[in-house]
Design an enzyme around this catalytic site. Structure first.
Site, PDB file in Angstrom:
ATOM      1  N   GLY A   9       3.121   0.452  53.976  1.00 46.44           N
ATOM      2  CA  GLY A   9       2.973   1.008  55.315  1.00 46.44           C
ATOM      3  C   GLY A   9       1.870   0.329  56.104  1.00 46.44           C
ATOM      4  O   GLY A   9       1.390   0.900  57.080  1.00 46.44           O
ATOM      5  N   ASP A  10       1.465  -0.852  55.702  1.00 42.53           N
ATOM      6  CA  ASP A  10       0.400  -1.517  56.447  1.00 42.53           C
ATOM      7  C   ASP A  10       0.517  -3.028  56.238  1.00 42.53           C
ATOM      8  O   ASP A  10       1.612  -3.532  56.061  1.00 42.53           O
ATOM      9  CB  ASP A  10      -0.968  -0.973  55.993  1.00 42.53           C
ATOM     10  CG  ASP A  10      -1.968  -0.962  57.147  1.00 42.53           C
ATOM     11  OD1 ASP A  10      -2.135  -2.022  57.758  1.00 42.53           O
ATOM     12  OD2 ASP A  10      -2.576   0.085  57.422  1.00 42.53           O
ATOM     13  N   ASP A  11      -0.618  -3.731  56.248  1.00 41.16           N
ATOM     14  CA  ASP A  11      -0.569  -5.184  56.143  1.00 41.16           C
ATOM     15  C   ASP A  11      -0.092  -5.616  54.751  1.00 41.16           C
ATOM     16  O   ASP A  11      -0.518  -5.054  53.741  1.00 41.16           O
ATOM     17  CB  ASP A  11      -1.960  -5.770  56.392  1.00 41.16           C
ATOM     18  CG  ASP A  11      -2.521  -5.315  57.740  1.00 41.16           C
ATOM     19  OD1 ASP A  11      -1.718  -4.981  58.633  1.00 41.16           O
ATOM     20  OD2 ASP A  11      -3.751  -5.288  57.880  1.00 41.16           O
TER      21      ASP A  11
ATOM     22  N   ALA B  90       3.400  -4.036  58.315  1.00 42.05           N
ATOM     23  CA  ALA B  90       3.069  -4.674  59.585  1.00 42.05           C
ATOM     24  C   ALA B  90       3.238  -6.191  59.544  1.00 42.05           C
ATOM     25  O   ALA B  90       3.236  -6.835  60.585  1.00 42.05           O
ATOM     26  CB  ALA B  90       1.641  -4.312  59.975  1.00 42.05           C
TER      27      ALA B  90
END
Ligand code: NAG
Ligand code: NAG
Ligand code: NAG
Ligand code: NAG
Ligand code: NAG
Ligand code: NAG
Ligand code: NAG
Ligand code: NAG
Ligand code: NAG
Length: 430
Positions: free
Chosen positions: A231-233, A255
């Site tokens: 849910g992120d980098d 991302a």
């Protein structure tokens, strides 16, 4: 002819650099002792003391073996001073969910007030999960606890590789990491190959702030054959990350590759140089590559506040990228990051981005924006090249044709079609 000078050189240097890093590494050899870590076999028995004991006995010129069973980790582990050590992980390490304990005891990482559950540090260390060995952070409780709280102090990374040289990590799986899966700090000439990260909640949807890997004060780091669903980098080079390669990876849902955030410390000069990514698939990610710097004004303190930092990111090449249903601008720059929630001054950052190449990018996107570059008026972006890009809209196959920009000098291979929106978010564009 766009492919001239420095760019042509960089395409050659990237692959050569990966080979140089990987071939510099020697496997541990002439290992005297073997320590097989005994497992308590129950979540009420903390296996951390037995693990520390095994590393004390076999951490130098030895082999530490985790059997094909589950180890329960209820306390922090700071394992340092390893030398010529082989670590085989054939089982699962499962972290406890006692949030109160971890908030009070997580070990400081040494940047951004980040903290961690496990530190490994040494020279000529190989950690091999054989494609099976798993670090299970039991993250569901953390995802519920930290929803909307951004970088909650004391929320631990699953693993931190610190002050390490000439080492290899391979064939490991990170499942539901508590926060970032892997942080790499003060580390040189170390490879991370064939790593699977999946920080999807057991109820579906990704946990927040669950980066795959972040590099800080590190150089000559290679990432290859990673799969990240989060849910992120996926991978994020941060302060003083130089000579970093990212090859043959597939990133889902998060991302994308993040350069930064950076420029968070007032008056401090930090750099990101020579990052090469090659042959990367992006499936349902927000961006492929995006950049985020803090604004020129300091507002609050890290982890969630800051700004006013100096420095530059340059000599960066991202090539051979395939996208499937990107959710936002394929390439994004935001220099507007400021204290979580507040709107920053996008014009004031003194951190400069230049000499950046995106080459050979194809596939589908939900956004018509190929690029959204919101650069600082104080230090405009320079020399950004987009070469052989053929993204099409998922809906109807027409060519994505919007290239938004603000304060970009000397674009190469593309022309600005409109203004990038002002007031970008921490994940680039608006
Ligand atoms: C570990 O044991 C499981 C069954 O319990 C088996 O499926 C798996 O192949 C074993 N893994 C290794 C690395 O031996
Ligand atoms: C954590 O710290 C708080 C405040 O210092 C204290 O009240 C609490 O007992 C601590 N919990 C644990 C598990 O150490
Ligand atoms: C980990 O142990 C090393 C060696 O004892 C020490 O220098 C370091 O400060 C420790 N780190 C943390 C975060 O406790
Ligand atoms: C940094 O973390 C510590 C505990 O890990 C916390 O007490 C402190 O408030 C944090 N600082 C900031 C600025 O968030
Ligand atoms: C790593 O080095 C830094 C800077 O020299 C030091 O502050 C930190 O305690 C070291 N950490 C470990 C785990 O050795
Ligand atoms: C990640 O885990 C979820 C749920 O367990 C699963 O549906 C998904 O396919 C996994 N992603 C990858 C890339 O393996
Ligand atoms: C980061 O890099 C800059 C530029 O090379 C250097 O001046 C600074 O000392 C480095 N910081 C650390 C903590 O290594
Ligand atoms: C934003 O920063 C620029 C450059 O430093 C400055 O000229 C401008 O006045 C600032 N705008 C606001 C609203 O503070
Ligand atoms: C495809 O969809 C986009 C966005 O909805 C639209 O602007 C464009 O005109 C469409 N192209 C064709 C050929 O229908």
């Amino acid at each position: 002819m766009l492919l001239v000078g420095t760019y042509a050189l960089l395409f050659l240097v990237g692959p050569a650099l990966s080979v140089a890093i990987e071939s510099a590494l020697r496997d541990p050899s002439n290992l005297g002792n073997t320590c097989t870590v005994p497992a308590g076999g129950s979540e009420s028995i903390d296996d951390a003391p037995a693990i520390l004991d095994a590393f004390n006995k076999c951490g130098q010129n030895g082999n530490v073996i985790f059997s094909n069973t589950t180890y329960y980790i209820n306390s922090v582990m700071n394992i340092t001073g390893l030398k010529n050590c082989l670590v085989d992980i054939y089982g699962t390490l499962m972290w406890s969910t006692d949030i109160d304990y971890w908030l009070n005891h997580s070990l400081p990482v040494g940047y951004q007030n980040q903290s961690t559950a496990w530190i490994i540090s040494g020279d000529q260390v190989t950690v091999d999960g054989h494609g099976y060995g798993t670090l299970n952070g039991n993250g569901d409780v953390w995802y519920a606890f930290a929803d909307g709280k951004s970088n909650y102090p004391g929320r631990p990374h699953a693993l931190t590789v610190a002050n390490t040289t000439d080492s290899k990590f391979q064939g490991l799986r990170f499942i539901r990491s508590q926060m970032w899966s892997l942080s790499i700090i003060y580390t040189q000439t170390t490879s991370f190959d064939s790593i699977y990260v999946n920080n999807t909640r057991s109820t579906g949807g990704a946990g927040q702030n669950t980066d795959g890997a972040d590099t800080i004060y590190s150089s000559f780091i290679s990432f290859s054959n990673w799969i990240v669903d989060n849910g992120d980098d996926a991978i994020s080079p941060k302060a003083n990350s130089t000579d970093i390669t990212i090859n043959d990876c597939t990133f889902y849902n998060g991302a994308g590759i993040a350069i930064g955030s950076i420029g968070q410390y007032k008056g401090v000069y930090e750099i990101i140089e020579r990052v090469y990514a090659n042959n990367i698939k992006f499936i349902g990610t927000l961006h492929t590559i995006y950049f985020k710097t803090w604004t020129g004004e300091q507002v609050g303190y890290p982890p969630n506040g800051g700004g006013g930092g100096l420095g530059h990111a340059s000599s960066l090449v991202f090539q051979n990228m395939q996208a499937e249903n990107l959710r936002g601008a394929a390439f994004a720059i935001s220099q507007c990051t400021t204290f979580s929630g507040a709107a920053g001054n996008c014009s004031s950052s003194e951190f400069q981005l230049y000499d950046i190449t995106f080459k050979s990018v194809s596939g589908t996107t939900l956004s018509n924006d190929v690029a959204s570059f919101q650069c600082s008026a104080v230090e405009p972006c320079e020399d950004i090249a987009i070469i052989d890009e053929s993204l099409v809209l998922s809906s109807n196959g027409s060519t994505a044709n919007s290239y938004l920009c603000y304060e970009v000098e000397k674009p190469m291979g593309w022309e600005c079609t409109g203004d990038a929106c002002v007031g970008g978010t921490a994940t680039g564009s608006c």
